[in-house]
Design an enzyme around this catalytic site. Structure first.
Site, PDB file in Angstrom:
ATOM      1  N   ARG A  45      75.018  36.737  28.435  1.00 24.54           N
ATOM      2  CA  ARG A  45      75.879  37.653  27.796  1.00 24.54           C
ATOM      3  C   ARG A  45      76.947  38.510  28.703  1.00 24.54           C
ATOM      4  O   ARG A  45      76.494  38.643  30.026  1.00 24.54           O
ATOM      5  CB  ARG A  45      74.989  38.804  27.177  1.00 24.54           C
ATOM      6  CG  ARG A  45      74.253  38.273  25.942  1.00 24.54           C
ATOM      7  CD  ARG A  45      75.032  38.752  24.882  1.00 24.54           C
ATOM      8  NE  ARG A  45      74.296  38.285  23.467  1.00 24.54           N
ATOM      9  CZ  ARG A  45      74.238  36.963  23.004  1.00 24.54           C
ATOM     10  NH1 ARG A  45      74.599  35.996  23.228  1.00 24.54           N
ATOM     11  NH2 ARG A  45      73.432  36.762  21.786  1.00 24.54           N
TER      12      ARG A  45
ATOM     13  N   GLY B 236      64.569  29.765  31.371  1.00 25.02           N
ATOM     14  CA  GLY B 236      63.890  30.004  30.093  1.00 25.02           C
ATOM     15  C   GLY B 236      64.453  28.551  29.183  1.00 25.02           C
ATOM     16  O   GLY B 236      64.576  27.635  30.022  1.00 25.02           O
ATOM     17  N   ARG B 237      64.327  28.673  27.946  1.00 27.09           N
ATOM     18  CA  ARG B 237      64.497  27.426  27.096  1.00 27.09           C
ATOM     19  C   ARG B 237      66.177  26.647  27.474  1.00 27.09           C
ATOM     20  O   ARG B 237      66.048  25.342  27.798  1.00 27.09           O
ATOM     21  CB  ARG B 237      64.438  27.458  25.710  1.00 27.09           C
ATOM     22  CG  ARG B 237      63.162  27.745  25.198  1.00 27.09           C
ATOM     23  CD  ARG B 237      62.904  27.889  23.793  1.00 27.09           C
ATOM     24  NE  ARG B 237      63.489  28.897  23.378  1.00 27.09           N
ATOM     25  CZ  ARG B 237      62.852  30.244  22.683  1.00 27.09           C
ATOM     26  NH1 ARG B 237      61.680  29.808  22.690  1.00 27.09           N
ATOM     27  NH2 ARG B 237      63.547  31.059  22.340  1.00 27.09           N
ATOM     28  N   ILE B 238      66.942  27.503  27.484  1.00 27.04           N
ATOM     29  CA  ILE B 238      68.278  27.069  27.876  1.00 27.04           C
ATOM     30  C   ILE B 238      68.506  26.649  29.178  1.00 27.04           C
ATOM     31  O   ILE B 238      69.097  25.453  29.786  1.00 27.04           O
ATOM     32  CB  ILE B 238      69.375  28.000  27.323  1.00 27.04           C
ATOM     33  CG1 ILE B 238      69.367  28.259  25.735  1.00 27.04           C
ATOM     34  CG2 ILE B 238      70.872  27.718  27.913  1.00 27.04           C
ATOM     35  CD1 ILE B 238      70.031  29.538  25.411  1.00 27.04           C
TER      36      ILE B 238
ATOM     37  N   HIS C  56      82.849  32.400  23.490  1.00 24.55           N
ATOM     38  CA  HIS C  56      81.429  32.500  23.048  1.00 24.55           C
ATOM     39  C   HIS C  56      81.148  31.540  22.182  1.00 24.55           C
ATOM     40  O   HIS C  56      80.756  31.449  20.947  1.00 24.55           O
ATOM     41  CB  HIS C  56      81.176  33.994  22.180  1.00 24.55           C
ATOM     42  CG  HIS C  56      79.717  34.024  22.170  1.00 24.55           C
ATOM     43  ND1 HIS C  56      79.376  35.481  22.414  1.00 24.55           N
ATOM     44  CD2 HIS C  56      78.584  33.573  22.261  1.00 24.55           C
ATOM     45  CE1 HIS C  56      77.762  35.593  22.521  1.00 24.55           C
ATOM     46  NE2 HIS C  56      77.691  34.387  22.212  1.00 24.55           N
TER      47      HIS C  56
ATOM     48  N   GLU D   1      83.893  41.844  24.101  1.00 22.80           N
ATOM     49  CA  GLU D   1      84.234  40.738  23.751  1.00 22.80           C
ATOM     50  C   GLU D   1      84.845  40.588  22.368  1.00 22.80           C
ATOM     51  O   GLU D   1      84.103  41.220  21.351  1.00 22.80           O
ATOM     52  CB  GLU D   1      82.939  39.667  23.570  1.00 22.80           C
ATOM     53  CG  GLU D   1      83.110  38.248  23.265  1.00 22.80           C
ATOM     54  CD  GLU D   1      81.703  37.606  23.403  1.00 22.80           C
ATOM     55  OE1 GLU D   1      81.310  37.308  24.638  1.00 22.80           O
ATOM     56  OE2 GLU D   1      81.253  37.172  22.356  1.00 22.80           O
TER      57      GLU D   1
END
Ligand code: DGY
Length: 309
Positions: free
Chosen positions: A227, A145-147, A275, A256
């Site tokens: 995630r 995707g974008r990342i 994170h 987390e």
């Protein structure tokens, strides 16, 4: 005129506090009730049907971040609540962090830092703490995707061969980035570095478990910038402890934070960060501004500039 009241998981940090001062009144998460006009989610608190039922007048949920796996989207839609997020502004920062983790794990940077500060570093030894090369190696991106695309761009500067796996091939991105589409099993077995940049959905929960780790090279490195729940943490712990894979670098975990005595935190071939994907001053400010724009649009009854779904 009283300010609109908005439920928020306080504290929401200095930038949002400044942007919202005199604009809305933020109400603590443990005080939902009628009369609240919206919801602001800062640190991934769960927004589900029962929570939304406790804020019956809320018309908007504005999330500070792109991932909305903590928001029950069908429950929001069923109640006519719009959900906004902050896509696009955090891709570069998150890809930088993913690449930093890749380098840190392959070149043992966090471990080296601990050693260089500790009592055992008394003599330089050229045969000590040898890592795995990054330049010229093969990178497998799960989720282009974008990342993921930004990670691929960085990999080109390191002369890496870039493989990717997605639900569907992306020919335009392949052409632009020199990336090659492969199946997930092929990506896992061919890559020196596997970077996860998928959103957490029903389809990606537990995507990387024992079977998938068993396909990776024993010299392979797993990087999770997505995630925590995309990987089976027990399986990763076991794979690291038995040296089934070389190393892992996790920016996200499930839960987390991890319990402080979790066995994975004792392993030297784990690099872990709290994170930090989009955690730069510039990116976090852009995210805050977008989240405020979504929130205020929702409170006015206008279309959200960045609406999910
Ligand atoms: C995101 O944008 O989803 C990051 O995880 C921060 O919430």
């Amino acid at each position: 005129m009283p300010l609109p009241r908005v439920l928020a998981d306080l504290p929401v940090g200095p930038v949002l506090t400044e942007l919202l001062a005199g604009v809305v009144e933020l109400v603590p998460w443990d005080a939902p009730g009628p009369g609240l006009a919206g919801v602001l989610t800062y640190g991934h608190p769960t927004v589900d049907g029962p929570l939304l039922d406790r804020v019956p007048d809320a018309r908007v949920v504005s999330n500070v971040g792109v991932g909305v796996d903590h928001v029950d989207l069908p429950a929001a839609a069923a109640r006519g609540v719009l959900v906004g997020n902050t896509p696009g502004v955090l891709d570069g920062a998150t890809a930088d962090l993913a690449f930093a983790l890749l380098l840190a794990a392959g070149r043992r940077i966090a471990e080296g830092d601990r050693y260089a500060r500790g009592p055992d570093f008394l003599r330089y030894d050229p045969s000590h703490m040898l890592g795995r090369e990054v330049y010229g190696s093969t990178l497998g991106i799960v989720g282009l995707g974008r990342i993921g695309e930004q990670v691929a761009r960085r990999a080109r500067g390191f002369d890496m061969t870039v493989l990717y796996h997605n639900r569907n091939p992306k020919p335009a991105a392949e052409a632009a980035l020199g990336a090659h589409y492969v199946s997930l099993p092929d990506l896992l077995s061919a890559s020196d570095y596997v970077v996860l940049t998928v959103p957490l959905t029903a389809g990606t929960r537990g995507l990387i478990g024992r079977k998938e780790l068993a396909r990776m090279k024993p010299t392979g490195v797993l990087v999770n910038a997505a995630r925590g729940a995309v990987v089976d943490l027990d399986a990763v712990t076991e794979a690291l402890a038995t040296r089934r894979i070389y190393a892992a670098a996790l920016d996200v975990t499930d839960p987390e934070p991890l319990p402080r005595d979790h066995p994975i935190l004792k392993l030297d071939n784990l690099t872990v960060t709290p994170h930090l994907g989009s955690a730069t001053e510039q990116t976090r400010r852009r995210m805050a501004e977008m989240a405020v724009a979504n929130l205020l649009a929702g409170l006015r009854g206008d279309p959200l500039p960045n609406r999910v779904g």
